[in-house]
Structure formats: structure tokens, C-alpha cells
Design a protein around this motif. Structure first.
Motif, PDB file in Angstrom:
ATOM      1  N   GLY A   1       0.795  -1.218   0.000  1.00  0.00           N
ATOM      2  CA  GLY A   1       0.000   0.000   0.000  1.00  0.00           C
ATOM      3  C   GLY A   1       0.824   1.263   0.000  1.00  0.00           C
ATOM      4  O   GLY A   1       1.880   1.352  -0.619  1.00  0.00           O
ATOM      5  N   ALA A   2       0.319   2.282   0.715  1.00  0.00           N
ATOM      6  CA  ALA A   2       0.985   3.583   0.814  1.00  0.00           C
ATOM      7  C   ALA A   2       1.967   3.572   1.977  1.00  0.00           C
ATOM      8  O   ALA A   2       1.632   3.144   3.085  1.00  0.00           O
ATOM      9  N   VAL A   3       3.187   4.028   1.714  1.00  0.00           N
ATOM     10  CA  VAL A   3       4.251   3.986   2.731  1.00  0.00           C
ATOM     11  C   VAL A   3       4.902   5.357   2.853  1.00  0.00           C
ATOM     12  O   VAL A   3       5.222   6.000   1.846  1.00  0.00           O
ATOM     13  N   SER A   4       5.092   5.794   4.084  1.00  0.00           N
ATOM     14  CA  SER A   4       5.843   7.019   4.363  1.00  0.00           C
ATOM     15  C   SER A   4       7.141   6.639   5.059  1.00  0.00           C
ATOM     16  O   SER A   4       7.116   6.023   6.135  1.00  0.00           O
TER      17      SER A   4
ATOM     18  N   LEU B   1       3.363   0.893  -8.169  1.00  0.00           N
ATOM     19  CA  LEU B   1       3.753   2.199  -7.632  1.00  0.00           C
ATOM     20  C   LEU B   1       3.383   3.315  -8.610  1.00  0.00           C
ATOM     21  O   LEU B   1       4.024   3.507  -9.640  1.00  0.00           O
ATOM     22  N   THR B   2       2.341   4.058  -8.256  1.00  0.00           N
ATOM     23  CA  THR B   2       1.830   5.125  -9.131  1.00  0.00           C
ATOM     24  C   THR B   2       2.145   6.522  -8.640  1.00  0.00           C
ATOM     25  O   THR B   2       2.116   7.474  -9.407  1.00  0.00           O
ATOM     26  N   GLU B   3       2.462   6.639  -7.349  1.00  0.00           N
ATOM     27  CA  GLU B   3       2.653   7.975  -6.769  1.00  0.00           C
ATOM     28  C   GLU B   3       3.922   8.009  -5.922  1.00  0.00           C
ATOM     29  O   GLU B   3       4.110   7.187  -5.032  1.00  0.00           O
ATOM     30  N   ILE B   4       4.781   8.978  -6.219  1.00  0.00           N
ATOM     31  CA  ILE B   4       6.040   9.132  -5.477  1.00  0.00           C
ATOM     32  C   ILE B   4       6.246  10.610  -5.181  1.00  0.00           C
ATOM     33  O   ILE B   4       6.139  11.453  -6.076  1.00  0.00           O
ATOM     34  N   THR B   5       6.545  10.918  -3.932  1.00  0.00           N
ATOM     35  CA  THR B   5       6.889  12.285  -3.532  1.00  0.00           C
ATOM     36  C   THR B   5       8.384  12.332  -3.279  1.00  0.00           C
ATOM     37  O   THR B   5       8.902  11.643  -2.389  1.00  0.00           O
ATOM     38  N   ILE B   6       9.096  13.130  -4.086  1.00  0.00           N
ATOM     39  CA  ILE B   6      10.547  13.244  -3.963  1.00  0.00           C
ATOM     40  C   ILE B   6      10.899  14.671  -3.550  1.00  0.00           C
ATOM     41  O   ILE B   6      10.640  15.620  -4.304  1.00  0.00           O
ATOM     42  N   PRO B   7      11.484  14.870  -2.374  1.00  0.00           N
ATOM     43  CA  PRO B   7      11.797  16.231  -1.917  1.00  0.00           C
ATOM     44  C   PRO B   7      13.040  16.801  -2.601  1.00  0.00           C
ATOM     45  O   PRO B   7      13.835  16.069  -3.203  1.00  0.00           O
ATOM     46  N   ASP B   8      13.211  18.110  -2.468  1.00  0.00           N
ATOM     47  CA  ASP B   8      14.361  18.792  -3.060  1.00  0.00           C
ATOM     48  C   ASP B   8      15.690  18.348  -2.449  1.00  0.00           C
ATOM     49  O   ASP B   8      16.752  18.565  -3.051  1.00  0.00           O
TER      50      ASP B   8
ATOM     51  N   LEU C   1       3.392  -2.330  -3.365  1.00  0.00           N
ATOM     52  CA  LEU C   1       3.605  -0.934  -2.980  1.00  0.00           C
ATOM     53  C   LEU C   1       2.897  -0.023  -3.979  1.00  0.00           C
ATOM     54  O   LEU C   1       3.051  -0.181  -5.191  1.00  0.00           O
ATOM     55  N   THR C   2       2.084   0.908  -3.474  1.00  0.00           N
ATOM     56  CA  THR C   2       1.309   1.779  -4.369  1.00  0.00           C
ATOM     57  C   THR C   2       1.719   3.246  -4.304  1.00  0.00           C
ATOM     58  O   THR C   2       1.593   3.974  -5.282  1.00  0.00           O
ATOM     59  N   LYS C   3       2.226   3.664  -3.158  1.00  0.00           N
ATOM     60  CA  LYS C   3       2.579   5.075  -2.970  1.00  0.00           C
ATOM     61  C   LYS C   3       3.735   5.173  -1.996  1.00  0.00           C
ATOM     62  O   LYS C   3       3.786   4.430  -1.013  1.00  0.00           O
TER      63      LYS C   3
END
Length: 334
Positions: free
Chosen positions: A203-206, A248-255, A225-227
């Protein structure tokens, strides 16, 4: 110039004593494959003049049960004791600074080994498939554990990893009870702020704040893994970190991320969607993927690096223009 190395032995020999000198010259190294496949060798004496045990020196000496390495030796090189299946004990002296790739790979009878404080690196596959190894303590001197170092050590339940270790290669502890136990406690296995394994995630993982890097292949083939949300503390995403995470459709990548390894997102729907938007996939000024490009391509100004493998096997590409803003071109980029 007045030093020599030992190479060769009688294949039928059972006991060998290496002389400290030959023709007045000191024996300083046991050469590449010197005793390779001496399957009848049960005992060997190494003199204090020897400083290195080179590639494959005792490889496949299957009857060798124990060996004492003198304090003069500083390096145990690649495959030095590969497939010494009868080796049950070995003493590594404080003089040794590196354990080479596959140095003790497939030493199935080895149950315990003490790594001295002098060692700074443990090479690729160093203890691969040492199925009898049950306890190992890594000293404070070690800064890197390379790829597959303890892979398939299926009896290894306890590992002490000091804070000095800042680099852990991919699948270093794969198929060990130690890793299985870690996964049961938390599917995000972190060692010294390095996320080394997330393959049981769903699922969604932080990823928690404080993690500084995502290791090579950490989530590879994690198909449920989806997010993924990556915190600002992370600066590096390793080689094939999310390779073939096909949900995996959604990824948040910080600066904060300044390094992204080859094929980090290969085979993910996220990357496929990015390619549809633009065949030049750029993250934080890093061109991470251009494999769907064809004909002539101009990389936009502002890109500072072309990542490892960015255009690898891009057979339709005929011409590429690189702007002045690019300061580095990665391994296998073109």
C-alpha cells in the motif's frame, strides 16, 4: 624487487609449509590461485614474511579445516578462500584492513569468525552462502559492507553493526534469519539511517524522517507498494531502489534528494506516466531517464547532471545536445 610470491603446489599435497625465503628473497605474497583446487590439502603454514593472500589463493581447498594467518598480512583478496567447504575456523589478525569480494564465499562449515578492528571494508559476496555462520560482530573500524556480503547466510541470527558503517550494499543480508526478524518488527528495515529493505511493504508507505538514504534495490520488485512519501532528510536514492514496483503510481521526492541511482524507478507506472508527459524525465535537476527518446534531443538548460544509465540502450537516439549547466555525466549514461 627482491621479493617473490608463491604460486603452485602439488595437487596431492596434504601438508604444506611455505618458506619465509627462497633463494635469499622473502616470500611476501601467496599469488593468484596458488593453491587452487588442492583438494587434499589439510594443513598449511604461512610465514610472517607474507603480507597479502591474493585472488583465489586457496580457492576450492575443500579439505582445509583451519588456517592461521600471520600478523604480517594486510589484505585477504578476492575469492582467497572461496569454496573452502571444510573450513571451520579461521583467525584474521589485526593487521588485515580489507576482506575482498567473495573472500570466504561458500565456506559452508564456517560457524563463527572474528573480524578485527583493523578492517575497514567487507567486500561483495565476502561471506555469501556461509550457511553455518551463526554470529558475527562487525567492529567500529568498518565503514562499508558491500553487495551481498552476507547473502544466504541462512543460520545468521545475530549481527552487530556499529555506527561507523555508512554504506551498505544491496541485498547484503538477504535470506538471513536476522533480516527476516527485522522485517517482522518493521517492514522498513533501517540501519544507521540507511533504509536497506522495504520489500515486505504494501500500500501507501511514508519513510520516517531521519532516514538519509534509500539503499540499492531496497524496494525492488515490491509489487504491492502503491505510494511512497520520501522525507526531506533523504539525499540519496540508490540503484534500482524501486525497480519493478509495478503498482507504484505515486512518489513524492523532496528537493533534498541530490543523487538518484540507475534504474531507480524502472518498471513503475510512475515512471511510465512521467515519460508520457516528457521523454526526458528530470527530478531535482537530474536527468534520470531518456530511454524513450528518438532522433535528435536537446537537454534543457538547468539540468546539472545526467544520471547513471539515463539513455542506456536508447537505440533510436541519433544526436544529443548537452547544455553548459551539466557538470556530471553518470556511468553508462549513453
Amino acid at each position: 624487487a627482491g621479493e617473490i610470491e608463491i604460486n603452485g603446489c602439488e595437487k596431492s599435497a596434504t601438508t604444506v609449509k611455505i618458506p619465509a625465503e627462497i633463494d635469499g628473497k622473502p616470500v611476501t605474497s601467496i599469488g593468484n590461485s596458488a593453491f587452487y583446487n588442492c583438494s587434499g590439502l589439510t594443513k598449511i603454514t604461512i610465514p610472517d614474511s607474507v603480507t597479502s593472500i591474493e585472488d583465489g589463493a586457496f580457492s576450492r581447498c575443500t579439505s582445509l579445516t583451519s588456517i592461521t594467518i600471520p600478523d604480517s598480512v594486510t589484505s585477504i583478496e578476492e575469492g582467497a578462500f572461496y569454496y573452502c567447504s571444510g573450513l571451520t575456523e579461521i583467525t584474521i589478525p589485526d593487521s588485515v584492513t580489507s576482506i575482498g569480494d567473495s573472500a570466504f564465499s561458500d565456506c559452508n562449515s564456517l560457524t563463527e569468525i572474528t573480524i578485527p578492528d583493523s578492517v575497514t571494508s567487507i567486500g561483495d559476496y565476502a561471506f555469501y552462502n556461509c550457511r553455518g555462520l551463526t554470529e558475527i560482530t562487525i567492529p567500529d573500524s568498518v565503514t562499508s559492507i558491500e553487495d551481498h556480503a552476507f547473502y544466504y547466510c541462512e543460520s545468521l541470527t545475530k549481527i552487530t553493526i556499529p555506527d561507523s558503517v555508512t554504506s551498505i550494499g544491496y541485498r547484503a543480508f538477504e535470506e538471513t534469519p536476522w533480516l527476516t526478524a527485522k522485517q517482522a518488527k518493521d517492514p522498513l528495515v533501517t540501519v544507521n539511517h540507511i533504509l536497506i529493505d522495504g520489500q515486505t511493504c504494501t500500500g501507501a508507505v511514508s519513510i520516517p524522517n531521519g532516514v538519509t538514504s534509500i539503499g540499492d534495490e531496497a524496494f525492488s520488485c515490491c509489487r504491492r507498494l502503491t505510494k511512497i512519501t520520501i522525507p526531506d532528510s533523504i539525499t540519496r536514492i540508490g540503484y534500482s531502489a524501486f525497480y519493478r514496483c509495478d503498482g507504484l503510481t505515486e512518489i513524492t521526492i523532496p528537493d533534498s534528494v541530490t543523487s538518484i541511482g540507475s534504474n531507480a524507478f524502472g518498471g513503475t507506472p510512475w515512471l511510465a506516466a512521467k515519460r508520457e508527459e516528457n521523454p526526458l524525465v528530470i527530478v531535482n535537476h537530474i536527468l534520470i531517464d531518456g530511454k524513450t527518446c528518438t532522433d535528435a534531443v536537446s537537454i534543457p538548460d538547468g539540468v546539472t547532471s545526467i544520471g547513471d544509465g539515463a539513455f542506456y540502450d536508447c537505440r533510436g537516439l541519433t544526436e544529443i545536445t548537452i547544455p553548459d549547466s551539466v557538470t556530471s555525466i553518470g556511468y553508462d549514461a549513453l
